[in-house]
Design a protein around this motif. Structure first.
Motif, short mmCIF file in Angstrom:
data_model
loop_
_atom_site.label_atom_id
_atom_site.label_comp_id
_atom_site.label_asym_id
_atom_site.label_seq_id
_atom_site.Cartn_x
_atom_site.Cartn_y
_atom_site.Cartn_z
N PRO A 13 -28.72 1.90 8.22
CA PRO A 13 -29.78 2.24 9.17
C PRO A 13 -29.33 2.08 10.63
O PRO A 13 -30.00 2.57 11.53
N ARG A 14 -28.22 1.38 10.83
CA ARG A 14 -27.70 1.17 12.19
C ARG A 14 -26.24 0.79 12.10
O ARG A 14 -25.74 0.43 11.02
N ALA A 15 -25.56 0.87 13.22
CA ALA A 15 -24.15 0.49 13.25
C ALA A 15 -24.02 -1.03 13.13
O ALA A 15 -24.85 -1.78 13.65
N LEU A 16 -22.98 -1.45 12.44
CA LEU A 16 -22.64 -2.87 12.33
C LEU A 16 -21.25 -3.07 12.92
O LEU A 16 -20.43 -2.15 12.94
N THR A 17 -20.98 -4.28 13.38
CA THR A 17 -19.63 -4.64 13.78
C THR A 17 -19.08 -5.63 12.77
O THR A 17 -19.84 -6.33 12.08
N VAL A 18 -17.76 -5.73 12.70
CA VAL A 18 -17.15 -6.70 11.80
C VAL A 18 -17.54 -8.11 12.19
O VAL A 18 -17.79 -8.97 11.33
N ASP A 19 -17.63 -8.37 13.49
CA ASP A 19 -18.02 -9.71 13.95
C ASP A 19 -19.43 -10.06 13.47
O ASP A 19 -19.67 -11.20 13.05
N GLU A 20 -20.34 -9.10 13.51
CA GLU A 20 -21.69 -9.35 13.01
C GLU A 20 -21.68 -9.61 11.52
O GLU A 20 -22.35 -10.53 11.02
N VAL A 21 -20.92 -8.82 10.79
CA VAL A 21 -20.87 -8.94 9.34
C VAL A 21 -20.36 -10.31 8.91
O VAL A 21 -20.90 -10.94 7.99
N PHE A 22 -19.34 -10.81 9.60
CA PHE A 22 -18.70 -12.06 9.18
C PHE A 22 -19.14 -13.29 9.97
O PHE A 22 -18.68 -14.40 9.67
N ALA A 23 -20.01 -13.14 10.95
CA ALA A 23 -20.38 -14.29 11.79
C ALA A 23 -20.88 -15.49 10.98
O ALA A 23 -20.43 -16.63 11.20
N PRO A 24 -21.81 -15.31 10.03
CA PRO A 24 -22.28 -16.49 9.27
C PRO A 24 -21.16 -17.15 8.47
O PRO A 24 -21.09 -18.38 8.38
N ALA A 25 -20.27 -16.34 7.88
CA ALA A 25 -19.18 -16.91 7.09
C ALA A 25 -18.17 -17.61 8.00
O ALA A 25 -17.59 -18.64 7.61
N MET A 26 -17.93 -17.08 9.19
CA MET A 26 -17.01 -17.74 10.12
C MET A 26 -17.54 -19.10 10.53
O MET A 26 -16.79 -20.07 10.66
N GLU A 27 -18.87 -19.17 10.74
CA GLU A 27 -19.48 -20.47 11.07
C GLU A 27 -19.34 -21.44 9.90
O GLU A 27 -19.11 -22.64 10.10
N LEU B 62 -21.80 -12.97 3.71
CA LEU B 62 -20.68 -12.26 3.09
C LEU B 62 -19.39 -13.03 3.37
O LEU B 62 -18.98 -13.17 4.52
N LEU B 63 -18.78 -13.54 2.30
CA LEU B 63 -17.54 -14.28 2.44
C LEU B 63 -16.36 -13.32 2.58
O LEU B 63 -16.40 -12.20 2.05
N PRO B 64 -15.28 -13.72 3.24
CA PRO B 64 -14.10 -12.85 3.36
C PRO B 64 -13.28 -12.88 2.08
O PRO B 64 -12.13 -13.34 2.05
N ALA B 65 -13.89 -12.41 1.02
CA ALA B 65 -13.27 -12.49 -0.31
C ALA B 65 -13.53 -11.19 -1.05
O ALA B 65 -14.67 -10.89 -1.43
N VAL B 66 -12.49 -10.40 -1.26
CA VAL B 66 -12.56 -9.17 -2.06
C VAL B 66 -12.07 -9.50 -3.46
O VAL B 66 -10.96 -9.99 -3.63
N VAL B 67 -12.91 -9.22 -4.46
CA VAL B 67 -12.50 -9.50 -5.84
C VAL B 67 -12.26 -8.23 -6.66
O VAL B 67 -11.74 -8.31 -7.78
N ALA B 68 -12.65 -7.07 -6.13
CA ALA B 68 -12.42 -5.82 -6.86
C ALA B 68 -12.16 -4.70 -5.88
O ALA B 68 -12.97 -4.43 -4.99
N SER B 69 -11.01 -4.06 -6.03
CA SER B 69 -10.66 -2.86 -5.28
C SER B 69 -10.00 -1.92 -6.27
O SER B 69 -9.45 -2.34 -7.28
N ARG B 70 -10.05 -0.63 -5.96
CA ARG B 70 -9.33 0.31 -6.82
C ARG B 70 -9.19 1.65 -6.10
O ARG B 70 -9.91 1.93 -5.13
#
Length: 298
Positions: free
Chosen positions: A277-291, A74-82
């Motif tokens: 199904p379980r709690a996530l952290t922001v660090d877990e969500v973005f870790a691959p993209a940060m690398e 998941l890249l740190p890129a939002v393309v649609a919000s409303r």
């Protein structure tokens, strides 16, 4: 080194037009755009088969995919919000319900996992104190992520009738719509001051509710890291000329720092609705993209 080509799905927005018409390019990447309409039809193939190298993806679907171990980044890129409060409507002939009175009622939504539905439910709980598990949610589509099973207070209706028809006939008491919000006489919002409430929420939290971000195939990131970094730079560059003026909300946002709080809020909203199904952290969500992106994604 030859330029890598990335099979890409992005809806056409003002902030993606320059990319899609080829006005912005980078020598390290070629974006091979695949037309998928409506764009949500690309989500299941992306999270189930990584059918694309780069793909717009609903944030609820992305978080579920990460929780179940799908090979996406998941890249740190939002393309649609409303703003979302205006998306829940009733039928005037039977009277428009007060949102606080929806407990024990039937509310239709295309899929329980639909991101618009998640945001509307979060607002109903926040604004009206509604116990979301006391509502029967009537859906037609399953989750894009195959492993996810709807909670027990979700029921399924056949797809041979539209949500609008179900509402008109009184089979449901209210319905949540996405881009297909009906405008015909007889349909009316359950939240009459939705716009004012949405803007007050934005002023409080500092972001518009996120609908879609951009995800990449992990295999493509491993095979073509420079191309992925170039694609991310292009996404940011395409949106830059449309930056916010006079403090007005915009539907796109980039960077780990800018997205930390919005993504954390979204994770908590999903957990409260039994969407993960379980709690996530922001660090877990973005870790691959940060690398992958390093300081470029800050």
């Amino acid at each position: 080194m030859s330029t890598a080509t990335l099979r890409t799905v992005l809806k056409t927005y003002p902030h993606t037009q320059a990319l899609k018409r080829g006005a912005l390019t980078d020598r390290d990447v070629t974006l091979d755009f695949v037309d998928v309409s409506p764009v949500h039809k690309a989500f299941a193939p992306m999270v189930r088969e990584t059918a694309y190298d780069l793909c717009e993806l609903a944030i609820v679907t992305a978080l579920q995919a990460i929780a179940y171990g799908a090979p996406i980044v998941l890249l740190p890129a939002v393309v649609a919000s409303r703003f979302q409060r205006g998306c829940i409507v009733g039928w005037t002939d039977r009277g428009i319900l007060d949102p606080a009175s929806l407990a024990g009622k039937r509310v239709a939504v295309r899929a329980y996992t639909q991101t618009t539905g998640m945001w509307v439910r979060a607002h109903l709980a926040e604004d009206a104190g509604l116990d979301l598990r006391q509502v029967e949610w009537i859906t037609q589509d399953p989750a894009h992520v195959a492993e996810f099973q709807d909670p027990p207070y979700v029921s399924h209706a056949p797809k041979d009738q539209s949500l609008a028809e179900m509402l008109q006939r009184g089979e449901v008491d209210a319905a949540i719509f996405g881009n297909d919000l009906p405008t015909e006489p007889g349909f009316a919002p359950l939240i009459p001051d939705a716009d004012a409430r949405d803007h007050a929420w934005w002023r409080k939290h500092g972001f518009m509710p996120i609908n879609h971000m951009v995800a990449a195939s992990r295999a493509a990131c491993d095979a073509h890291p420079e191309a992925m970094r170039a694609a991310y730079r292009l996404l940011k560059e395409a949106a830059a000329p449309l930056a916010a003026h006079d403090g007005q909300p915009v539907p796109y946002r980039f960077g780990f720092t800018a997205l930390r709080d919005p993504v954390a809020y979204t994770i908590e909203a999903c957990l409260r609705q039994d969407l993960l199904p379980r709690a996530l952290t922001v660090d877990e969500v973005f870790a691959p993209a940060m690398e992958l992106l390093g300081h470029d994604g800050a």
